[in-house]
Design an enzyme around this catalytic site. Structure first.
Site, short mmCIF file in Angstrom:
data_model
loop_
_atom_site.label_atom_id
_atom_site.label_comp_id
_atom_site.label_asym_id
_atom_site.label_seq_id
_atom_site.Cartn_x
_atom_site.Cartn_y
_atom_site.Cartn_z
N ASP A 78 0.85 -1.19 0.00
CA ASP A 78 0.00 0.00 0.00
C ASP A 78 0.88 1.24 0.00
O ASP A 78 2.09 1.16 -0.23
CB ASP A 78 -0.96 -0.02 1.19
CG ASP A 78 -0.22 -0.22 2.52
OD1 ASP A 78 1.02 -0.04 2.54
OD2 ASP A 78 -0.87 -0.54 3.53
N HIS A 410 0.40 -8.76 -4.46
CA HIS A 410 -0.45 -7.71 -3.89
C HIS A 410 0.42 -6.48 -3.63
O HIS A 410 0.93 -6.27 -2.52
CB HIS A 410 -1.10 -8.21 -2.60
CG HIS A 410 -2.11 -7.28 -2.03
ND1 HIS A 410 -3.46 -7.40 -2.28
CD2 HIS A 410 -1.98 -6.20 -1.21
CE1 HIS A 410 -4.12 -6.45 -1.64
NE2 HIS A 410 -3.24 -5.71 -0.98
N GLU A 470 1.60 -10.53 -0.55
CA GLU A 470 2.06 -9.16 -0.28
C GLU A 470 3.45 -9.17 0.33
O GLU A 470 3.71 -9.87 1.30
CB GLU A 470 1.09 -8.44 0.67
CG GLU A 470 1.43 -6.97 0.85
CD GLU A 470 0.37 -6.21 1.60
OE1 GLU A 470 0.30 -4.97 1.45
OE2 GLU A 470 -0.42 -6.84 2.34
#
Length: 493
Positions: A78, A410, A470
């Protein structure tokens, strides 16, 4: 005679047909594990940026609090900067330089110091207003997670969060103190002036941590902003011991030794000692402090060494319990989080303790059983080879290493076409179309070690499966030191 030649020929052919393990290129793995951090950079990127698909991002961070918080690392896939795990990442990168730097080439050692400094330059900003204020993180989690945007495009709020004294932040400040102290050792020869700056700020930050005792997520506003992602579940006492341990190693001052002696039992050095990671530092504290006991016979802190020994013995099935768990394929397994996060951190401790035993010419004592340091190294070797492809899935969990590794990870920046090939911005919603695409990520996040398989060695993969695909900075950081060791000892078995 002809029969003998025939038999020899058949024997040679049979040998050629036998399956053979392909030796891993640990030098390549080390180089790529360090390169990964360039893909996680936030801020203004230097001309020497090697991960060329990345560009400048988040150049106004800290503006809402009228301060400069540009830089640092995005923690995972992110675009939020969480200072607690970032500080742990810096500590582990620095520890890799301090204890395993001798196994690195000058090129790798230099690039690892660059990775450390990218973090510590930023961490210095987070504690620049002590003793009045400490900065906690940048970015609003929910809006960020509601969008699938590359860092260069993000238009979600970049709110910076801080805690003002007397609100406690012992865990966050303790980890930052540890990171700065460890980095001060790493830079002592390469950059003495910078080393002194780091150490001075580490001392001040630890004083703040110890003076305002409590967890940073005790504050309701910070808890709402950070949890459930980086809540301080384990509390703050382990970070106080962790910070003191690194300051003891960096300074040699007896005041930190007394702190470890006086607070060890009360702060839990002998409890929950099977754990080590961004939230729980107990295992790392015990191993780090054990060095002085093993090598200098500092008996006042022998309890830490005894607890570290219990942890090491738990990895060996021949010993009396309790024992660590392994998957059927041989991977260290702990429930409740991404598996390779545990593998990385625990492998680092195993290898480090083995090194401390070797340099002090000692063995591991597990009750009536004694083990050579190589017994621990063999466990780590199995973990490293598993990660690099010797696993039931026949898959490398390091992106860009080997011939077969996951293509759909991810990670926002990796999955969306780079600004170098698609200058127009991808909006919040448009990005989700890319997220749902079956096409592999166009930008290879070289060196990223992802979450990995489940308890049965199964790996489903896909961008939707964040726990498996991720990457995080705190998975990669411990592996740097581990890969460095096996780079210099490639034939260890």
């Amino acid at each position: 005679m002809k029969a003998s030649i025939y038999l020899v020929t058949v024997f040679i052919l049979l040998l050629l047909l036998l399956p053979t393990a392909i030796p891993h290129d640990y030098s390549d793995a080390l180089r790529k594990s360090i390169l990964f951090f360039e893909g996680q950079r936030s801020g203004r990127l230097p001309k020497q940026q090697r991960m060329a698909w990345r560009r400048n991002s988040a150049l106004n961070d800290g503006k809402n609090l009228k301060t400069d918080l540009v830089g640092g690392y995005y923690d995972a896939g992110d675009n939020v900067k969480f200072h607690f795990p970032m500080a742990f990442t810096a500590t582990m990168l620095a520890w890799s330089s301090v204890d395993f730097g001798r196994y690195m080439s000058q090129h790798d050692f230099r690039h690892n110091l660059v990775a450390v400094k990218w973090a510590t330059d930023y961490l210095l900003k987070t504690v620049s207003q002590l003793p009045n204020r400490i900065f906690v993180h940048v970015g609003e989690v929910q809006p960020d997670h509601d969008c699938w945007e590359r860092p260069e495009d993000m238009d979600t709020p970049r709110t910076a969060f801080a805690l003002d004294a007397p609100y406690p932040a012992s865990d966050l400040a303790g980890e930052i103190a540890a990171a700065l102290a460890a980095a001060s050792i790493a830079f002592k020869q390469a950059n003495p002036k910078y080393s002194a700056i780091l150490l001075n700020k580490a001392v001040q930050t630890f004083q703040y941590a110890d003076s305002h005792r409590g967890s940073y997520t005790d504050n309701p506003g910070i808890k709402q902003a950070v949890c459930p992602f980086y809540c301080s579940v384990n509390g703050y006492k382990d970070e106080l011991l962790w910070g003191a341990a690194w300051l003891r190693r960096a300074t040699g001052e007896d005041s930190y030794l007394r702190y470890l002696v006086d607070n060890g039992q009360a702060f839990g050095e002998s409890s929950n000692y099977f754990e080590f990671g961004w939230d729980n530092k107990v295992g790392g504290v015990n191993v780090l402090v054990a060095k002085e006991v093993l090598q200098n016979n500092v008996t006042a802190i022998a309890a830490y060494k005894d607890t570290a020994e219990k942890m090491m013995c738990s990895f060996l099935p021949e010993t009396n319990g309790p024992h660590m768990s392994y998957t059927p394929g041989g991977l260290i397994y702990k429930p409740g989080s991404t598996q390779l996060q545990n593998t990385a951190a625990l492998s680092f401790l195993l290898l480090t303790y083995a090194d401390y035993l070797s340099t002090s010419s000692q063995q591991l004592n597990c009750g009536n059983l004694k083990f050579q340091p190589d017994s621990l190294r063999r466990i780590v070797k199995r973990q490293v080879d598993y990660v690099l492809g010797d696993n039931p899935m026949k898959l490398s969990y390091m992106i860009g290493y080997g011939e077969r590794y996951p293509g759909l990870i991810h990670h926002r920046g990796s999955s969306i076409p780079s600004v170098t090939v698609h200058p127009a911005a991808f909006g919040c919603i448009a990005g989700w179309n890319i997220f749902s695409s079956p096409n592999p990520n166009p930008n290879i996040l070289i060196g990223a070690v992802i979450g990995g398989p489940d308890v049965d060695d199964r790996f489903i993969g896909g961008r939707t499966n964040a726990s498996e695909t991720e990457p995080t900075t705190y998975i990669n950081a411990p592996f740097v030191g581990v890969f460095a060791y096996f780079k210099s000892n490639p034939n260890f078995s």
